[in-house]
Each structure stands twice: as structure tokens, then as C-alpha cells.
Design an enzyme around this catalytic site. Structure first.
Site, PDB file in Angstrom:
ATOM      1  CG  ASP A 178      10.165  10.922   5.707  1.00  0.00           C
ATOM      2  OD1 ASP A 178      10.526  11.410   6.464  1.00  0.00           O
ATOM      3  OD2 ASP A 178      10.352   9.724   5.266  1.00  0.00           O
ATOM      4  CG  ASP A 206       5.824   9.097   2.542  1.00  0.00           C
ATOM      5  OD1 ASP A 206       5.895   8.142   3.358  1.00  0.00           O
ATOM      6  OD2 ASP A 206       6.926   8.466   2.047  1.00  0.00           O
ATOM      7  CE1 TYR A 240      10.027  11.941   2.360  1.00  0.00           C
ATOM      8  CE2 TYR A 240       8.620  12.322   1.200  1.00  0.00           C
ATOM      9  CZ  TYR A 240       9.613  11.686   1.540  1.00  0.00           C
ATOM     10  OH  TYR A 240       8.543  10.263   2.233  1.00  0.00           O
TER      11      TYR A 240
END
EC number: 5.6.2.1
Length: 838
Positions: free
Chosen positions: A89, A91, A304
Site C-alpha cells: 500500500d 501510505d 485504494y
């Protein structure tokens, strides 16, 4: 996002890219790679470790499933590889996992021969995956360190405060329904918002007010006019104005105005807005909504779902995204018209630099994604289509009238272009028709109402409102907000009521009031906002990770010391709210230490309390507890009690209160939901929950050694004679729910010291009733093995069992079972708290 979900998303990426089976195997390993921060083993003991010492304790990252040896497998798979591409992901949490994988595989980012790359993608589609592969970057060390900083701060602060206040209050009050009284740097300010609203409601004093409401008839419409003064809090003044209006009799139109109004289309959908709509409109809690969104993402239906941005990048392909929705039977026609007539560019929003807004990526049906997920997907689609639709336009008409010198007005609204509200009908403008008015026109007033009302307090916070407050004050991230809200519910600090309203419990209110008395900073959002600002600087490379952690920990260490010194202030609030154990319960059994009677507290969690020793002994839940014939435990001299589950198929077993909370033998796992306490768990690594049916004591007449009969046919436990089941005698498994019914109506059934030569089970002796004996010649006494004796086999019946056949060689089990918590497929849960929840 949950790391397992990350693994699923990446696995789908690899399938889209046509990767080899070896590559997919590495993804399978990533699917299981879950690391978490925790203290070393020597800091896990609640009774020997001072919570103050945790602020200086080292922390380490551990595998949640060390037996799977995931790190070792990853290292083996990476041998001989010159390149590694990390698909996680995009992030900070994903960046942190990147470096966990790098460490596991042995790659060195400084090694020119072995390259590490990072793939940045926002959706699991072929286009995005190909684009990410063409634009690989290096993992961001600063963002990973920001996550490490937050984890270390939350772990040390949360666990130190939680251990101290749990140990201090647990078992001290009779009606305190909690296992853990936890503190969290994010969790507690979140609770503080709910309690603050409760206090506003509780301290609110309603005031009476009065308002004039003239009514008039116009072209068949009865209109109620609104007073420009709105309301008055003085009855005499209101009556004076009412007389003026009544005496005026007619209303004169002094102005008629029309204005073209525009209701703008929405900006792109970010995580916070999705969670708010899911709670207020769809009825999903934030955590449920996030799980559904994550599932839709991993299946490739939406982009996402964790993003702070509401602005689309200039390169975003709106045409292809809209075309994917043309086939939808509900909004497909609307989308087709947008494509034909031309769609609008979304309004400018906020670009947080993380991910584009949440967007549908491919078509779905309710049958494919499921009911709840479909409702969420439906909203995401309609919101996206609304962002590229025209604005809603309407005409607002306002008519001002004068009656007896007082000014009143009425308004009407007429929609001229629905725009985006055609696809988002819940945002539609409420139309209100007005008859035509001319300036200077006079209309007779039919009646004048003097309305009396009361000011009302605000309502309890809804989840949607709480999310807005958390976002405003910087409490948590888009990833952790649902977790914090869920935690205050699971800790019994708030209850979710109709309308997704969060109502604080007595425990939640008392905690926040206690923090306010001692140190208000502990429950205010200011400190957490500061911490998040510092962590953001770390993520941007503008602050040193170690310096930020050291500064925050030093501040909290001082606050903790002061909190410990002033805990009596919070205790006074607890004492006022909850009943002390010494003042509740009834005498039941004698304490083995002081030989005085202990009180039985029936409120959850059930327990025995010795007022002399000031000790608490927890008991099994969901059953009844009685004194067991004034018999005592040979190990500690505590009087035994008998625990019984109600119902015809319930089971009973004796237990020693002390042994149940502090098992004297290793290898005894928790049974029947005993409430672990900080003190109990500190005394033994095996935890609490040892009844006599699990005790391997060789001479005690109530232990497994003497009351166990044979192995359970369904698990690795043992069947033990139920000592109080007369006249419906039975054997109970000491680990599972299996029950074996013995001959009903027998005068006595007891175990003997003899064992079966064939299966090593205990021989039992049955004294049958003379009237119902199955023995020849009216005999009543019989000894035999329940597994091998043909007569006994014909008389027993298994409840909840699949079969009841002889299993040679296992004997009575004698404590070899794994315990209820160790059954295959179950999940181990820390009953005090999970260090990863802070």
C-alpha cells in the site's frame, strides 16, 4: 490497511502481470507477514515490572506467527535474486512494511548489485499496475520511520497507563464491568469528545421562548410566515408584539426577490467522508465500512480506499472510468448521456499527495460483491458520477411582509436543473412552491399564533460527527480512525445506540472526569495533534525520528508520575460511581489464608472477595456457583465451590478459588472463560482457569486423577464424573462440550482405583435402583469400564458427540489435553489487552 489485505491486493497484481509461480509464492509469504512492536519477554510480567520502567524499556518487532517462519522463507526465496520490487500500500504503513521485508530478505539498499524498488499504485487494474511497473521508485525511509515513531510512542504510553490503572481499579469495585481499563493517546481523546457532548447535554438548562407565527391564505395556499426576530425569551414582550400584529390585521408585501442559486457538485471522495456517509446514511460502523471498502479494493472494484485527497490528478482518465459504468442497469443510462453530452471536470479539492479520491474501477453487481459491499460500492459509484455531473441550479424566492410594523417573510425554492442531484437524490434541493405576490399587495391575516417552545440540548455525538471532530483535531489517521472508535466501544466506554449515536457509559464518563481532575491534557486532543505534527515532519525528513520519540516519551513520563501520585482523585470518582466490593455480595466460602468467609459477587465478572486479605478470586461466567459440601482443597485449604451450567445438558465441576486463579501446575490452559487479571496472569504463564477436573493432584479426591474416567471421544480432553448430577448421572469432558449420560436413577455412581486392562480407563461402580436394575436376579451393584463393558455401553448416551467408540491406548488423558484456548483453529486472545490496539 490490514496487511493480509495488502497481500491479497498484491497477489492480484501479480496475476494481472502474469508473474511466475515463484513470484506468486513470495506474495503468499507477504500475505502472512505481520510484524508488530512489543516489549521483550522480561517486561511482560504485570506484577514484577513497574509501569514507569516501560518508558525506558526497549521495544522489538516480532512476527505475530513465529511458528510459520515467514522471515526465513522470504530470506530463502530472495537468495540469488538481484532485484526486488515491493508492491505494498502506498501510505506510511505500507512503506514501513517495505523495510520489514527488506530486513527479512537480507537486501541492502546500498548494495549496487542487489536493487530494491518500490511500486506506487492506487488501484488493482492492469493499467495502474503497468504504469507502476514503468515508474518504480525507491522505498521512503522517512515515512517508515514516522510509523516506527508512532508505534513506539503509542506502545509505551498506552501500556504504561493501562497497566497501572487496570491493576489499581480491577477487582476493587463490585459493579465495574471491565477486563482492562485502557488508555491510549488517540483512544482517550476520542472518548473525551463523546463525554464532552454528554456533559453538555447533562448540564444543559432549557429555557422557554416565544415566537410569532402569522398565517394567511393566498390563492388556496395557507402560508405560515417566519418572524425576522425569530424568538423572544420574554413572555410579556412577546405578548406586546402579538397584540401589534393582531391589530395590524393585514400583511403588506414590501419586497419580492428572486435569486438564481447553485448547489455545487461534490469534490472527490476521501476516506473520512466515506466513513461519515457509511455511518449516517448506510448504517455501517466505521470499522465495518473500512473492511467492506478494503474488500472492494482487493477485488479490483474501487481504487485504494485510504486517501486524504479530494482532488483528482490532471492525468486521471475520467472517460474510461465512466465507460465502465455504462452497463449498470440503475445509472448506466445517465452515464451514457454524460459521455454523449460531455461531462464536467470535478471541482478543485485538496491534494494531500497520497492517492486519488476513491473511485469505481470496474463494473460490479450485487450478486458478485454481496449485499453490504454492494451498498457501499453503489455509493462510491454515484458519488464519482456526481463529481463530473453539472451543478444543481434552482431559483430561490423570498417574500417580505409587514404586519403591524413587524417584518415577516416566507421563502420558496424551484429547481431548474437537477444536475448531480439526479444521480445523488439524497442531496436534492427541497422544492417549496409559493403563490405569486406583488409588491405593495395587501393580504388579510387569518390568525396569529404565539408559539411557546423550549431550547433543546444537543444530541449525543454520532459516529459521523465524531469522525469530523477527530479529523479536525488531528486525532488518528484515515487508517486508524475506525480502530479508535471501535476500541472505545469494545472497552465498554461507549455504547452505540439507534442512529449510530455514541452514548458514554458510567465507566467512560468516570475515566474522563478523572483525567480532567488530575491532568486534562491526558484526554484533550492538543497533545495528540502535536504528536501527529511531529510525526508528519519525520515523514517529510524535516525532523529526527529518535529526537521526536525521546521528547514525547519524556513528557509523558512526567505526566505518568504525576498521574500515579494523584490517582486518589480518580479513585474518589470511581468510589462515588461504583460499589466497593466490601459492601456487596453474600458470604459463600472460606478463604484458605485467613479462614474467614469470602463474599460472592454475582455481577459481571463474577468473583469471590476476601475483605480481610483484600484479595479477589475470579470465577467462571454464565453459570451458578454454590458451596461444595464444605470440602477443602488439600493444597491451599480454600473451601471448594461447585460451578454449574443451567439446562438439562449443562455440566458441573468443583473448583478451588485459589487454584482456579493461580494454577499450581504448568500446562493448564484457560477453561470456561475465566477472567484473567493482571495479578493472576503474572503468577503463572499458563494463565488462570484450572478447575478440579483439570487438576493432576495425585491424592485429592476431586482431581482429574481420581474423578477422570476415560478419554473424550471428540477432543484430547478427559471425561470426568459430574459429582452433583444425581439422579441424571453423567460424564463431562473437561475441555469440550461432550457429555456422556450414564444410567439414570442409580443410587450412586463413583470411580474406583481399578483400571481397565484393555484401555486403561478407570473402572466405575454403579449402585442401581432395585426397581430399575438391569442386572440379573435383582442385583444392584456393578463395576465395569464404560468403553469395554457391554452392559454399560448399552446404557450410556452421548450428547453433542459424533461417536462413542473405544480408543485404545489413550486412557484418561490425565491433563494431556490442550485446553479450550488451544483447540485447533482457534485464535489466541489477550484478555487484558492487545498491545497493538493502541
Amino acid at each position: 490497511m490490514d496487511r493480509c489485505l495488502q497481500g491479497e491486493a498484491v497477489r492480484r497484481c501479480m496475476s494481472l502481470m502474469g508473474c511466475s509461480e515463484a513470484s506468486k509464492h513470495i506474495i503468499e509469504l507477504l500475505l502472512l507477514l505481520v510484524m508488530f512492536s512489543d516489549f521483550p519477554e522480561k517486561y511482560q510480567n504485570w506484577s514484577t515490572v513497574d509501569p514507569q520502567d516501560l518508558f525506558d524499556a526497549p521495544i522489538q518487532k516480532k512476527e505475530s506467527n513465529p511458528k510459520a517462519h515467514i522471515c526465513r522463507h522470504l530470506s530463502n526465496e530472495a537468495r540469488g535474486c538481484s532485484y526486488m520490487v515491493l508492491w505494498l500500500d502506498c501510505d506510511r504503513e505500507g512503506e514501513n512494511i517495505c523495510f520489514e521485508v527488506i530486513e527479512c530478505t537480507g537486501f541492502d539498499m546500498k548494495d549496487s548489485k542487489r536493487k530494491v524498488y518500490r511500486a506506487k499504485f492506487s488501484s488493482v487494474t492492469e493499467k495502474d499496475i503497468s504504469k507502476a511497473m514503468d515508474n518504480l521508485v525507491e522505498p521512503n525511509r522517512d515515512e517508515a520511520l514516522a510509523v516506527d515513531a508512532r508505534q513506539e510512542i503509542d506502545l509505551k504510553v498506552g501500556v504504561a497507563f493501562s497497566r497501572f490503572q487496570t491493576s489499581y481499579f480491577q477487582g476493587k469495585y463490585q459493579n465495574l464491568d471491565c477486563r482492562v481499563i485502557s488508555y491510549g493517546p488517540c483512544q482517550t481523546p476520542t472518548l473525551g469528545f463523546c463525554v464532552q457532548r454528554y456533559m453538555q447535554i447533562n448540564t444543559f438548562k432549557p429555557e422557554k421562548f416565544w415566537s410569532l407565527r402569522p398565517h394567511l391564505m393566498k390563492d388556496g395556499y395557507e402560508l405560515q410566515l417566519e418572524w425576522d426576530r425569530r424568538r423572544l425569551f420574554d413572555l410579556e414582550a412577546a405578548v406586546v408584539f402579538q397584540k401589534l400584529v393582531v391589530e395590524g390585521r393585514t400583511a403588506k408585501v414590501i419586497d419580492v426577490s428572486e435569486k438564481q442559486e447553485v448547489k455545487g457538485r461534490p469534490a472527490g471522495l476521501n476516506t473520512v467522508n466515506l466513513l461519515k456517509v457509511a455511518s449516517s446514511a448506510l448504517g455501517f460502523g466505521p470499522q465495518t465500512a473500512m473492511h467492506l471498502a478494503e474488500r472492494l479494493y482487493t477485488q479490483g472494484f474501487i481504487s485504494y480506499p485510504r486517501t486524504e485527497s479530494t482532488a483528482y490528478p490532471s492525468s486521471f482518465d475520467f472517460t474510461d472510468t465512466l465507460r465502465a459504468q455504462v452497463s449498470n442497469p440503475v445509472w448506466g443510462g445517465y452515464v451514457q448521456r454524460l459521455l454523449s453530452d460531455g461531462f464536467n471536470k470535478p471541482k478543485s479539492g485538496t491534494d494531500a499527495g497520497d492517492h486519488p479520491p476513491i473511485t469505481p474501477m470496474r463494473a460490479a453487481t450485487e450478486g458478485i460483491v454481496g449485499g453490504d459491499a454492494w451498498r457501499l460500492y453503489q455509493y462510491v459509484c454515484q458519488h464519482f458520477i456526481g463529481t463530473v455531473s453539472p451543478n444543481c441550479k434552482y431559483i430561490r424566492t423570498k417574500v417580505e411582509l409587514s404586519i403591524g410594523g413587524e417584518i415577516f417573510h416566507c421563502t420558496g425554492q424551484r429547481v431548474t436543473e437537477k444536475g448531480f442531484t439526479a444521480i445523488m437524490p439524497w442531496s436534492a434541493v427541497d422544492e417549496k412552491k409559493l403563490p405569486s405576490f406583488l409588491k405593495g399587495e395587501k393580504i388579510e391575516v387569518s390568525r396569529v399564533e404565539l408559539y411557546e417552545g423550549n431550547t433543546a440540548p444537543p444530541d449525543f455525538l454520532t459516529e459521523s460527527e465524531l469522525i469530523s471532530l477527530m479529523e479536525k483535531h488531528g486525532i488518528g489517521t484515515d487508517a486508524s480512525i475506525p480502530v479508535h472508535i471501535n476500541n472505545i466501544g469494545e472497552r465498554n466506554y461507549v455504547q452505540v445506540q439507534s442512529g449510530r449515536k455514541l452514548v458514554p457509559t458510567a465507566l467512560g464518563i468516570t475515566l474522563i472526569r478523572g483525567y480532567q481532575c488530575i491532568d486534562p491534557d491526558l484526554c484533550l486532543p492538543d497533545i495528540r495533534s502535536f504528536i501527529e505534527q511531529q510525526i508528519t515532519l519525520v515523514a517529510k525528513g524535516q525532523a529526527d525520528h529518535s529526537h521526536v520519540v525521546q521528547h514525547v516519551i519524556q513528557q509523558f513520563r512526567r505526566k505518568f508520575s504525576y498521574f500515579v501520585q494523584q490517582i486518589e482523585h480518580m479513585d474518589a470518582l470511581f468510589e462515588a460511581q461504583f460499589s466497593p466490593l466490601a459492601d456487596s455480595g453474600r458470604a459463600l466460602s472460606k478463604c484458605g489464608k485467613c479462614l474467614r468467609y469470602m463474599k460472592h459477587i454475582t455481577a459481571v465478572p463474577p468473583r469471590l472477595f476476601c475483605g480481610t486479605c483484600e484479595e479477589v478470586y475470579y470465577l467462571p461466567q454464565k453459570g451458578t456457583v454454590k458451596l461444595y459440601k464444605e470440602l477443602t482443597c488439600p493444597l491451599d485449604n480454600f473451601e471448594l465451590v461447585i460451578y454449574s451450567v443451567p439446562g438439562p445438558e449443562g455440566k458441573s465441576f468443583p473448583l478451588c478459588p485459589y487454584c482456579y486463579n493461580s494454577p499450581p501446575f504448568e500446562g493448564i490452559d484457560t477453561l470456561f472463560g475465566a477472567a484473567k487479571t493482571a495479578n493472576a496472569s503474572a503468577k503463572t504463564k499458563t494463565g488462570s482457569g484450572m478447575p478440579c477436573s483439570l487438576c493432576p493432584h495425585p491424592t485429592c479426591p476431586h482431581s482429574l486423577r481420581n474423578q477422570g474416567v476415560c478419554a473424550c471421544p471428540e477432543c484430547e480432553g478427559s471425561l470426568v464424573l459430574d459429582p452433583v448430577s444425581f439422579p441424571k448421572w453423567k460424564l463431562n469432558c473437561n475441555l469440550c462440550s461432550c457429555i456422556v449420560m450414564l444410567p439414570e436413577g442409580a443410587h450412586r455412581i463413583a470411580t474406583t482405583s481399578n483400571r481397565c486392562p484393555e484401555c486403561d480407563s478407570t473402572i466405575i461402580e454403579i449402585d442401581f435402583n432395585k426397581k430399575t436394575t438391569p442386572l440379573e436376579n435383582g442385583a444392584t451393584l456393578h463395576q465395569g469400564c464404560v468403553l469395554c463393558d457391554e452392559l454399560l455401553l448399552s446404557l450410556v448416551e452421548v450428547k453433542h458427540g459424533r461417536s462413542f467408540v473405544r480408543r485404545g491406548g489413550r486412557g484418561r488423558g490425565r491433563g494431556r489435553g490442550r485446553g479450550r484456548g488451544g483447540r485447533r483453529g482457534s485464535k489466541a486472545v489477550d484478555p487484558k489487552m492487545s498491545f497493538r490496539d493502541f
